[in-house]
Write an enzyme that holds these catalytic residues in place. Structure first.
Site, PDB file in Angstrom:
ATOM      1  N   HIS A  61      -9.752   1.607  -0.493  1.00  0.00           N
ATOM      2  CA  HIS A  61      -9.633   2.227   0.830  1.00  0.00           C
ATOM      3  C   HIS A  61     -10.988   2.142   1.531  1.00  0.00           C
ATOM      4  CE1 HIS A  61      -5.954   3.797  -0.836  1.00  0.00           C
ATOM      5  NE2 HIS A  61      -5.671   4.488   0.258  1.00  0.00           N
ATOM      6  N   GLU A  83     -10.978   3.647   6.970  1.00  0.00           N
ATOM      7  CA  GLU A  83      -9.958   4.634   7.379  1.00  0.00           C
ATOM      8  C   GLU A  83     -10.763   5.839   7.884  1.00  0.00           C
ATOM      9  OE1 GLU A  83      -7.804   6.613   4.231  1.00  0.00           O
ATOM     10  OE2 GLU A  83      -6.102   7.123   5.509  1.00  0.00           O
ATOM     11  N   ASP A 133       1.907   7.044   2.356  1.00  0.00           N
ATOM     12  CA  ASP A 133       2.518   8.219   1.702  1.00  0.00           C
ATOM     13  C   ASP A 133       3.704   8.648   2.572  1.00  0.00           C
ATOM     14  OD1 ASP A 133       0.117   8.849  -0.233  1.00  0.00           O
ATOM     15  OD2 ASP A 133      -0.767   8.659   1.760  1.00  0.00           O
ATOM     16  N   HIS A 154       0.860  -1.201   0.000  1.00  0.00           N
ATOM     17  CA  HIS A 154       0.000   0.000   0.000  1.00  0.00           C
ATOM     18  C   HIS A 154       0.887   1.239   0.000  1.00  0.00           C
ATOM     19  CE1 HIS A 154      -4.039   1.872   1.149  1.00  0.00           C
ATOM     20  NE2 HIS A 154      -3.186   2.893   1.155  1.00  0.00           N
TER      21      HIS A 154
HETATM   22  N1  ADE Z   1      -4.529   9.037  -1.253  1.00  0.00           N
HETATM   23  C1  ADE Z   1      -3.283   9.092  -0.787  1.00  0.00           C
HETATM   24  N2  ADE Z   1      -3.224   8.707   0.502  1.00  0.00           N
HETATM   25  C2  ADE Z   1      -4.494   8.402   0.863  1.00  0.00           C
HETATM   26  C3  ADE Z   1      -5.097   7.931   2.058  1.00  0.00           C
HETATM   27  N3  ADE Z   1      -4.386   7.704   3.169  1.00  0.00           N
HETATM   28  N4  ADE Z   1      -6.424   7.740   2.063  1.00  0.00           N
HETATM   29  C4  ADE Z   1      -7.142   7.970   0.961  1.00  0.00           C
HETATM   30  N5  ADE Z   1      -6.623   8.402  -0.193  1.00  0.00           N
HETATM   31  C5  ADE Z   1      -5.306   8.617  -0.238  1.00  0.00           C
HETATM   32 ZN    ZN Z   2      -3.681   4.920   0.941  1.00  0.00          ZN
END
Ligand code: ADE
Ligand code: ZN
Length: 332
Positions: free
Chosen positions: A192, A195, A274, A12
């Site tokens: 996703h 979250e 990220d 991821h």
């Molecule tokens: N795009 C990049 N990082 C993300 C994240 N943590 N949740 C949703 N979209 C994303």
């Molecule tokens: Zn992500």
């Protein structure tokens, strides 16, 4: 100890979200793009909350304008990951950012990315595969176009289809056409969920999109029946602990549900999402998890093997990776 040299697999990782800030600043200067508001004084990415993070992400991405920019990005990202002991990773690539969902343009971006990845593999021993990703807040119509790009380029390198973006907009099921299209093209699926959406979003991802893995999924912990379902079905979660903490889901690692999910028999994997945005790396994730939960090598070995088993690559690639994890130097 540090887990830097421990061989790792990451499932991821957002390609643009992994861009080192200095790389983005350099490109902005070359192209005279004004990136006011993207960086903090210390040079790192600056954002207040999830919605603002998505805005800053897209502003930073706006400097990536050509296939060659993506080739350079790919080398920078893979160099960064290889330094952290990553031997295989899957990254999210968006035809939205790579050619505005035009198939011909997307093919050119993809060729440049693949060529850079092949060079990185030869030089650094890290293997990359791509997951084409639609962006939820761009809406279902654009997701269909993205899925068509994915379907046309599905194969041994583009191995999956997924969805990122603002989970608070719309429903998973609004994107069923795109996911069906990708599945019919032979792609594996992830989205996703769980979250910024609650546990119901995880159940909807399974029921309405029939995904193979869940991106994050950690808020499943709020519904014990759902945790049982995930464990019983062997659904793999792409957990990104320090991302969740940086975006305010949990105040600190000890409060993160990853250990409770693991103890309940859910197949979790560890990922960075990220990394420069969240001041993380695969090594930092492992180090922080060891400190918080006292996990030993056996636990980390299991988590890396969960990732190996759940990787969307073909079985020949999986076999080579298994040998490398077992310490067979000839398989590199
Ligand atoms: N795009 C990049 N990082 C993300 C994240 N943590 N949740 C949703 N979209 C994303
Ligand atoms: Zn992500």
């Amino acid at each position: 100890m540090s887990w830097r040299s421990f061989p790792k697999i990451e499932l991821h990782l957002h390609h643009e979200g992994a861009a080192p800030p200095a790389f983005i600043r350099g490109l902005a200067q070359e192209k005279s793009v004004n990136l006011a508001g993207v960086f903090a004084e210390d040079g790192s990415y600056a954002f207040r909350d999830f919605a603002h993070f998505l805005q800053v992400y897209e502003a930073a991405t706006s400097v990536l304008k050509t296939p060659d920019d993506y080739a350079r990005l790919t080398l920078a990202v893979l160099e960064q990951s290889a330094e952290q002991g990553v031997i295989y990773c899957e990254s999210f690539l968006s035809p939205d950012f790579c050619g505005g969902r035009d198939l011909g343009a997307w093919r050119e971006y993809l060729a440049a990315i693949r060529e850079a990845a092949a060079r990185a593999e030869a030089q650094m021993g890290i293997t990359l595969r791509g997951i084409v990703t639609c962006i939820r807040h761009f809406g279902p119509d654009k997701a269909r176009e993205t899925a068509l790009c994915a379907a046309e380029t599905a194969g041994d390198w583009i191995v999956g289809f997924g969805m990122g973006g603002d989970e608070t907009r719309g429903k998973q099921g609004d994107f069923a056409w795109a996911f069906d299209c990708a599945r019919e093209a032979g792609l594996k699926l992830t989205t996703h969920a769980g979250e910024f959406g609650g546990p119901a979003s995880v159940a909807q991802a399974l029921d309405d999109l029939r995904v193979d893995r869940i991106g994050h999924g950690v808020r499943a912990i709020e519904d014990p029946a759902l945790v049982d379902r995930l464990a019983a079905t062997g659904t793999v979660l792409e957990v990104c602990p320090l991302s969740n903490i940086a975006l305010g889901l949990y105040p600190q690692m000890r409060a993160h549900p990853v250990e409770r999910l693991r103890a309940a028999g859910v197949r979790v994997t560890i990922n960075t999402d990220d990394p420069p945005f969240f001041h993380t790396s695969m090594t930092r994730e492992f180090d922080a998890l060891e400190r918080a939960f006292d996990w030993d090598e056996g636990v980390f070995d299991q988590l890396v093997h969960n990732a190996l088993d759940a990787a969307f690559c073909d079985d020949a690639t999986r076999g080579k990776l298994a040998k490398r994890l077992a310490g067979d130097a000839d398989s590199a």
